[in-house]
Design an enzyme around this catalytic site. Structure first.
Site, PDB file in Angstrom:
ATOM      1  N   PRO A   1      26.531  33.725 157.175  1.00 11.09           N
ATOM      2  CA  PRO A   1      27.859  33.340 156.697  1.00 11.09           C
ATOM      3  C   PRO A   1      27.776  33.091 155.192  1.00 11.09           C
ATOM      4  CG  PRO A   1      27.083  31.877 158.456  1.00 11.09           C
ATOM      5  CD  PRO A   1      25.929  32.729 158.054  1.00 11.09           C
ATOM      6  N   GLU A   2      28.651  33.735 154.453  1.00  6.64           N
ATOM      7  CA  GLU A   2      28.660  33.567 153.006  1.00  6.64           C
ATOM      8  C   GLU A   2      29.836  32.681 152.609  1.00  6.64           C
ATOM      9  OE1 GLU A   2      26.342  34.540 151.083  1.00  6.64           O
ATOM     10  OE2 GLU A   2      25.296  36.170 152.089  1.00  6.64           O
TER      11      GLU A   2
ATOM     12  N   HIS B   1      24.326  27.726 173.065  1.00  4.04           N
ATOM     13  CA  HIS B   1      24.213  27.832 171.605  1.00  4.04           C
ATOM     14  C   HIS B   1      25.116  26.850 170.870  1.00  4.04           C
ATOM     15  CE1 HIS B   1      21.630  31.177 172.260  1.00  4.04           C
ATOM     16  NE2 HIS B   1      22.583  31.944 172.745  1.00  4.04           N
TER      17      HIS B   1
ATOM     18  N   ARG C   1      20.680  30.636 166.118  1.00  8.89           N
ATOM     19  CA  ARG C   1      19.359  30.571 165.475  1.00  8.89           C
ATOM     20  C   ARG C   1      19.011  29.172 164.993  1.00  8.89           C
ATOM     21  NH1 ARG C   1      18.646  35.611 161.559  1.00  8.89           N
ATOM     22  NH2 ARG C   1      16.521  34.833 161.549  1.00  8.89           N
TER      23      ARG C   1
ATOM     24  N   ARG D   1      16.181  35.228 130.945  1.00 12.26           N
ATOM     25  CA  ARG D   1      15.698  35.516 132.293  1.00 12.26           C
ATOM     26  C   ARG D   1      15.305  36.977 132.431  1.00 12.26           C
ATOM     27  NH1 ARG D   1      18.260  32.099 137.179  1.00 12.26           N
ATOM     28  NH2 ARG D   1      18.985  30.287 136.026  1.00 12.26           N
TER      29      ARG D   1
END
Ligand code: ZN
Length: 282
Positions: free
Chosen positions: A13-14, A100, A118, A162
């Site tokens: 999930p973003e 779950h 998970r 960077r």
């Protein structure tokens, strides 16, 4: 023959999914009183208080910071994270928890349920977002993409010196939060930047374009409720639709929508990157 369901492709999930999830229940749960807490198997981090401590507390605002949600309670609040595979549903009536379902916040307005096969997700109590353990989890997060502070100047200053590839610099989340894999790929395409370009070598004008692209892509994804890469469904049972709009991500070998060159797929930091070798320059 029907195509295989997209749900079998794992994806985290973003930010757009997390924000869509927040919007799906924040208004409805505000003012509710906690009547019970049900815990399933252990999540990534322990709750940090006795479940009974939460009972009879009133729910306040639910806000998002990065991919975390902070739910204010009378005493402190809960920091929620969906991990790799978590989803939150809020409904007046949910059945008994399944194998779950690892956290139920039963309230007078309905049940907020975390389903997480998970179990990398978490629900953690803290006295305030700037108190431990919340403070440690929220530390190091970059600016919000929709915040006025996020622009080309910010990006340019943050990238200076960077050497890491720009795609990985975006994914790291310490400059700007929310540019997850699919969104980073799409934003770099829109800005015309090769994902392998050393971050510190990107000029200020290109940083302006990239910041605008990150913001626009995430805004579009938010409007669509996230991606369809995973079986994401928010509390309204809505599946997101950003993936169908992706112009490079998941399109390796297919012609670029702008120039027709086949989209290339490479791996950077163990994540797939898709880009147009012609439209995107170093
Ligand atoms: Zn192209």
């Amino acid at each position: 023959m029907r195509p295989a369901p997209l749900a079998i492709i794992p994806a985290m999930p973003e930010l757009p999914e997390v924000e869509s999830t927040r919007r799906s229940f924040a208004e409805r749960i505000r003012g509710a009183r906690v009547s019970a807490v049900r815990l399933g198997k252990p999540l990534r981090w322990p709750l940090g208080c006795e479940p009974e401590f939460l009972v009879s507390q009133c729910v306040g605002d639910v806000v998002r910071r990065g991919k975390y949600l902070w739910m204010a309670l009378d005493a402190g609040g809960l920091l929620l994270h969906l991990g790799m595979s978590g989803s939150l549903r809020f409904s007046p009536s949910l059945g008994e928890p399944g194998p779950h379902d690892h956290f139920d916040l039963v309230t007078t307005h309905g049940v907020l349920r975390l389903t997480d096969p998970r179990r990398f997700g978490a629900v953690v109590w803290a006295q305030a977002p700037d108190h431990e353990p919340a403070a440690k989890l929220l530390a190091g997060l970059g600016v919000e993409p929709f915040d006025d502070a996020f622009d080309g100047a910010h990006l340019h200053a943050a990238l200076r010196g960077r050497r890491v590839a720009i795609k990985q610099a975006l994914l790291a989340g310490d400059i700007v939060v929310g540019a997850g894999n699919i969104y980073a790929c799409e934003a770099l395409f829109e800005a015309g930047i090769d994902p392998r370009t050393p971050a510190g070598r990107i000029s200020r004008p290109r940083c302006d374009r990239l910041a605008a692209a990150v913001r626009r892509i995430l805004g579009e994804a938010l409007g669509l409720g996230g991606t369809t890469l995973r079986d994401f469904r928010d509390a309204h049972g809505m599946a997101g639709g950003f993936q169908a709009h992706a112009r490079v991500y998941g399109r390796a070998g297919q012609p670029c929508v702008v120039c027709g060159t086949p989209i290339r797929r490479i791996v950077q930091g163990q994540r797939a990157t898709c880009f147009c070798p012609r439209c995107q320059r170093r």
